[in-house]
Every structure is written in structure tokens, then in C-alpha cells.
Motif scaffolding. Structure first.
Motif, PDB file in Angstrom:
ATOM      1  N   ARG A 141     -14.288  30.413 -19.631  1.00 17.72           N
ATOM      2  CA  ARG A 141     -15.279  30.810 -20.631  1.00 17.72           C
ATOM      3  C   ARG A 141     -15.365  32.324 -20.683  1.00 17.72           C
ATOM      4  O   ARG A 141     -15.679  32.970 -19.691  1.00 17.72           O
ATOM      5  CB  ARG A 141     -16.651  30.207 -20.303  1.00 17.72           C
ATOM      6  N   GLY A 142     -15.088  32.891 -21.835  1.00 13.46           N
ATOM      7  CA  GLY A 142     -15.142  34.339 -21.994  1.00 13.46           C
ATOM      8  C   GLY A 142     -16.477  34.812 -22.522  1.00 13.46           C
ATOM      9  O   GLY A 142     -17.432  34.053 -22.649  1.00 13.46           O
ATOM     10  N   GLY A 143     -16.545  36.096 -22.829  1.00 10.48           N
ATOM     11  CA  GLY A 143     -17.762  36.662 -23.403  1.00 10.48           C
ATOM     12  C   GLY A 143     -18.041  38.049 -22.874  1.00 10.48           C
ATOM     13  O   GLY A 143     -17.257  38.627 -22.107  1.00 10.48           O
ATOM     14  N   LEU A 144     -19.168  38.596 -23.290  1.00 12.07           N
ATOM     15  CA  LEU A 144     -19.572  39.923 -22.868  1.00 12.07           C
ATOM     16  C   LEU A 144     -20.093  39.881 -21.441  1.00 12.07           C
ATOM     17  O   LEU A 144     -20.831  38.968 -21.059  1.00 12.07           O
ATOM     18  CB  LEU A 144     -20.633  40.484 -23.810  1.00 12.07           C
ATOM     19  N   VAL A 145     -19.715  40.889 -20.645  1.00 12.84           N
ATOM     20  CA  VAL A 145     -20.075  40.957 -19.232  1.00 12.84           C
ATOM     21  C   VAL A 145     -20.476  42.385 -18.884  1.00 12.84           C
ATOM     22  O   VAL A 145     -20.462  43.279 -19.744  1.00 12.84           O
ATOM     23  CB  VAL A 145     -18.895  40.486 -18.336  1.00 12.84           C
ATOM     24  N   THR A 146     -20.805  42.608 -17.610  1.00 10.34           N
ATOM     25  CA  THR A 146     -21.268  43.934 -17.180  1.00 10.34           C
ATOM     26  C   THR A 146     -20.290  44.650 -16.263  1.00 10.34           C
ATOM     27  O   THR A 146     -20.545  45.786 -15.860  1.00 10.34           O
ATOM     28  CB  THR A 146     -22.620  43.824 -16.456  1.00 10.34           C
ATOM     29  N   THR A 147     -19.188  44.016 -15.917  1.00  6.89           N
ATOM     30  CA  THR A 147     -18.172  44.675 -15.105  1.00  6.89           C
ATOM     31  C   THR A 147     -16.820  44.058 -15.441  1.00  6.89           C
ATOM     32  O   THR A 147     -16.724  43.251 -16.363  1.00  6.89           O
ATOM     33  CB  THR A 147     -18.491  44.564 -13.598  1.00  6.89           C
ATOM     34  N   PHE A 148     -15.778  44.429 -14.705  1.00  2.00           N
ATOM     35  CA  PHE A 148     -14.443  43.950 -15.043  1.00  2.00           C
ATOM     36  C   PHE A 148     -13.580  43.919 -13.794  1.00  2.00           C
ATOM     37  O   PHE A 148     -13.965  44.428 -12.736  1.00  2.00           O
ATOM     38  CB  PHE A 148     -13.802  44.819 -16.133  1.00  2.00           C
ATOM     39  N   LEU A 149     -12.396  43.319 -13.927  1.00  2.37           N
ATOM     40  CA  LEU A 149     -11.507  43.125 -12.793  1.00  2.37           C
ATOM     41  C   LEU A 149     -10.494  44.256 -12.694  1.00  2.37           C
ATOM     42  O   LEU A 149      -9.868  44.636 -13.692  1.00  2.37           O
ATOM     43  CB  LEU A 149     -10.768  41.791 -12.938  1.00  2.37           C
ATOM     44  N   GLY A 150     -10.297  44.767 -11.491  1.00  2.50           N
ATOM     45  CA  GLY A 150      -9.383  45.886 -11.314  1.00  2.50           C
ATOM     46  C   GLY A 150      -7.922  45.526 -11.496  1.00  2.50           C
ATOM     47  O   GLY A 150      -7.120  46.347 -11.919  1.00  2.50           O
ATOM     48  N   GLY A 151      -7.548  44.267 -11.200  1.00  2.40           N
ATOM     49  CA  GLY A 151      -6.141  43.898 -11.217  1.00  2.40           C
ATOM     50  C   GLY A 151      -5.489  43.895 -12.576  1.00  2.40           C
ATOM     51  O   GLY A 151      -4.283  44.127 -12.699  1.00  2.40           O
TER      52      GLY A 151
END
Length: 291
Positions: A141-151
Motif C-alpha cells: 500500500r503506497g501513499g504519502l509518508v513522512t520519511t523514506f528508505l535509504g536503499g
């Protein structure tokens, strides 16, 4: 409309030449070709690289933040990159339409600053820690978030021009959160896009003393740099309790405490507290900046 100009940045320690070559092959197979590809040897020599790939050999290991900033500076100098895609050197783009999907996402949303890829192993499994939500739910499930993955992620170059690059002093740990908070406070959006996949081996973070120390130190720096004063003790108190409850190693807890103390007593760079409307925005997205 002109195509999205994608710059690819890859860090390596020189110890994964086969995986690096496989990743570069997967980049070359994209249906929207990358405009620039930069590989940074972070304190290590580089293996032979494909034609058209720029190699940078740093004399010392500058960490994730410093290495990515070196790649970013090279891409910025070219003046022909709209979006920077950072990839782990042991990852793999299993689909050929990653960059064209990014083109569609950025064309639809002018305020889109960051796209976080889904990280999955060769069996399609995504680890809990690789879903950038407090309540993980379905990794698909995607969508707007507050951080992200470094990889695996994409960063808007206009966004980076406005908020700056990676926090050099962090070396590694929480550098993505630092950049994400600055982006949100500047009005940009972060989207978790699970249909864009970086295949990556199933791993766990290394639980050695340096890991615990830097995680703790950088979390304190993060709070000192970006949180309104009243939230700093709340955020750090919550994480101190969570760490104590989750810890299974006395040595690890001691290293964490030493890193926490180091973060308190050492400078953390420029302090620029986020606005309260950013705090509220993050709360509505499911992760207030107290946990």
C-alpha cells in the motif's frame, strides 16, 4: 514535454563488484535512459565501470551522507539532472520501467520532492523496517509518508537546491529522516511507491557498539536541529523508553547511552526548528515527530 532527466548515484565500499555490475546492468536496461550515472568509491578504489559512468574515488570513507553529497555535487555540476536516484550497490532494479514511472509521478505532482521505493528480497518479501510508516500495514500500500528508505529513492533536484543536501556530520543513521523533515517543512511531499521495487538481500542492521552509538547520537542531533523546543524532550524521552524496552544487550545499551550523551554535548549544525504546521501535517500523515 521534455523527458525527466535522471541522475543515478551509487555508493560502494569496493567489496561488492559483482553486485555493483549487476545493478549497473539493471540501470542500463531502463526504458528511460539515465542522463548521468555516478559511482562513488567511499574510501576505496573502484572496479572498471561501463562507458558513460563517472567514477569518484574518495580518499577516505565519508559515510553515507558524505559519499552521497559527493555524488550529488557531481550531478549538480552537470546542470542536466532533474531527479537524483540513490541506489544501494547490492540492490537491483528488477523492472525496466522504474525511471519512466518516476517521470509519471513527478509530472503529476509538482510538489513531489521524494519517492521512496519498496525494498523486497528475491522472494518478494519486504521487511517491517523497510516500510516508511509507523503502522506498517500492507507493504504494497503506497501513499504519502513522512520519511523514506535509504536503499532506493528519488530526490527532486529543485528540492535539494532549496533545502540542501545530506547532513555530512551524521555519517550514517537517521540521515534520511533529517533530509525528509527539511523537505516537509519546505512544503514538499514524500511518496512511498511500492510498485517501484529495489530488490535487495534480506538483512538486519548490524548491532555493534558503533551502530548503537551513532543511532543514539544522531537521533539527539535530529531533535536539536529540527524540533520545536517543547518537543525535544518528548521525542528523546519516548525513544529512550523504547530503546530500553527493546534492548537485549547490556553492552549495546551502554553504547547507546554514550551516543546519547555525545549528541547532547556536541554541536549538531544549524538549528532550524520546523513550523508547527509541519508538525500537524506529519501528525495527519500518521507519524507525529515525537516517535
Amino acid at each position: 514535454m521534455p523527458h525527466l532527466r535522471v541522475g543515478v548515484a551509487i555508493l560502494t565500499m569496493g567489496n561488492r563488484p559483482a553486485e555493483l555490475q549487476a545493478l549497473l546492468d539493471s540501470v542500463a536496461k531502463q526504458d528511460l535512459p539515465a542522463t548521468r550515472i555516478v559511482v562513488v568509491g567511499n574510501g576505496s578504489p573502484l572496479p572498471p565501470l561501463p562507458d558513460g559512468t563517472t567514477g569518484i574515488e574518495l580518499s577516505e570513507n565519508l559515510g553515507v551522507s558524505g559519499g552521497r553529497n559527493a555524488a550529488l555535487e557531481e550531478l549538480r555540476t552537470s546542470g542536466d539532472v532533474d531527479v537524483v536516484v540513490d541506489l544501494d550497490d547490492d540492490g537491483l532494479l528488477i523492472s525496466a520501467d522504474v525511471f519512466s514511472r518516476l517521470e509519471e509521478l513527478y509530472a503529476r505532482d509538482p510538489a513531489l520532492g521524494i519517492v521512496s521505493f519498496r525494498i523486497a528480497d528475491e522472494r518478494g518479501r519486504t521487511q517491517r523496517r523497510h516500510v516508511p510508516r509507523l503502522r506498517v500495514g500492507d507493504p504494497a500500500r503506497g501513499g504519502l509518508v513522512t520519511t523514506f528508505l535509504g536503499g532506493g529513492h528519488a530526490l527532486s533536484m529543485p528540492m535539494l537546491d532549496g533545502i540542501g543536501g545530506w547532513p555530512d556530520d551524521f555519517f550514517y543513521a537517521h540521515e534520511e529522516t533529517d533530509l525528509a523533515w527539511r523537505a516537509l517543512d519546505d512544503g514538499w511531499r514524500i511518496r512511498y511507491e511500492p510498485e517501484i521495487v529495489l530488490q535487495h538481500p534480506w538483512t538486519s542492521p548490524t548491532r555493534h557498539a558503533v551502530y548503537h552509538r551513532m543511532v543514539a547520537r544522531n537521533r539527539v542531533w535530529l531533535a536539536k536541529r529540527h524540533l520545536p523546543a517543547v518537543l525535544v524532550p518528548v521525542y528523546l524521552g519516548v525513544w529512550a523508553l523504547l530503546t530500553a524496552a527493546r534492548s537485549r544487550s547490556a553492552a549495546g545499551l551502554r553504547a547507546w547511552a554514550g551516543g546519547f550523551a555525545e549528541g547532547v554535548r556536541t554541536p549538531c549544525g544549524r538549528r532550524k526548528p520546523m513550523r508547527w504546521r509541519t508538525v500537524w501535517r506529519m501528525t495527519r500523515l500518521g507519524r507525529p515527530p515525537v516517535v
